[in-house]
Design an enzyme around this catalytic site. Sequence first.
Site, mmCIF file in Angstrom:
data_model
loop_
_atom_site.group_PDB
_atom_site.id
_atom_site.type_symbol
_atom_site.label_atom_id
_atom_site.label_comp_id
_atom_site.label_asym_id
_atom_site.label_seq_id
_atom_site.Cartn_x
_atom_site.Cartn_y
_atom_site.Cartn_z
ATOM 1 N N GLY A 73 0.785 -1.229 0.000
ATOM 2 C CA GLY A 73 0.000 0.000 0.000
ATOM 3 C C GLY A 73 0.817 1.279 0.000
ATOM 4 N N ALA A 74 2.140 1.172 0.017
ATOM 5 C CA ALA A 74 2.965 2.385 0.063
ATOM 6 C C ALA A 74 2.748 3.257 -1.172
ATOM 7 C CB ALA A 74 4.438 2.022 0.206
ATOM 8 N N GLY A 75 2.749 2.647 -2.354
ATOM 9 C CA GLY A 75 2.535 3.413 -3.582
ATOM 10 C C GLY A 75 1.150 4.021 -3.644
ATOM 11 N N ASP A 76 0.147 3.266 -3.193
ATOM 12 C CA ASP A 76 -1.222 3.785 -3.166
ATOM 13 C C ASP A 76 -1.330 4.967 -2.210
ATOM 14 O OD1 ASP A 76 -2.042 1.789 -4.948
ATOM 15 O OD2 ASP A 76 -2.553 0.410 -3.323
#
Length: 174
Positions: A145-148
């Site tokens: 979820g880091a990119g999101d």
Amino acid sequence: DLYLDARDFYDIMFGDGDAFEFGSVALKTEQARAAHDSLIERARRGGALVFFDPNLRFNLWDSADELKRIAREYAAKADVVKVGDDEAVFLTGEHNIDGAAKKLLCGTVKAVAVTRGANGAKIYLADGRTFDCGGYNVNTVDTTGAGDSFFGGLIAELLRLGATPYNIVGNLDY
């Protein structure tokens, strides 16, 4: 497969200050792509910004070539594209990240944000300007979820600054 249909989104309207964000996972079928084409067209007509995160999931596609073709096609329909450095290389075949980002600045794309893990992110604008944001030293436990999260924050900040399809940085004081 996703069975999205343009009729499923008939009542969705866009206006100034709105955003439409999507990724390649929801583009698997022709029917789903037609629904996205309709939403993109309505977002543009309403003055909303269009954001694309390929979020490549190879296991969902029949072939890597099909995924690359569809992701490149839809990336070019966005105002802002967010890619991880590995996704930029895959989509463009360019191993130099600066070169890959520049190749993604095509179609209606006005900005490409490349996330680089612990090295932060770099934003490339169609007018040639770049913004480099170094990473933070943290004890990484899980990057899911880091990119999101990054893209959600970027979208929120661009909207807060008053970005439009004609002025992607809005009232950015640089």
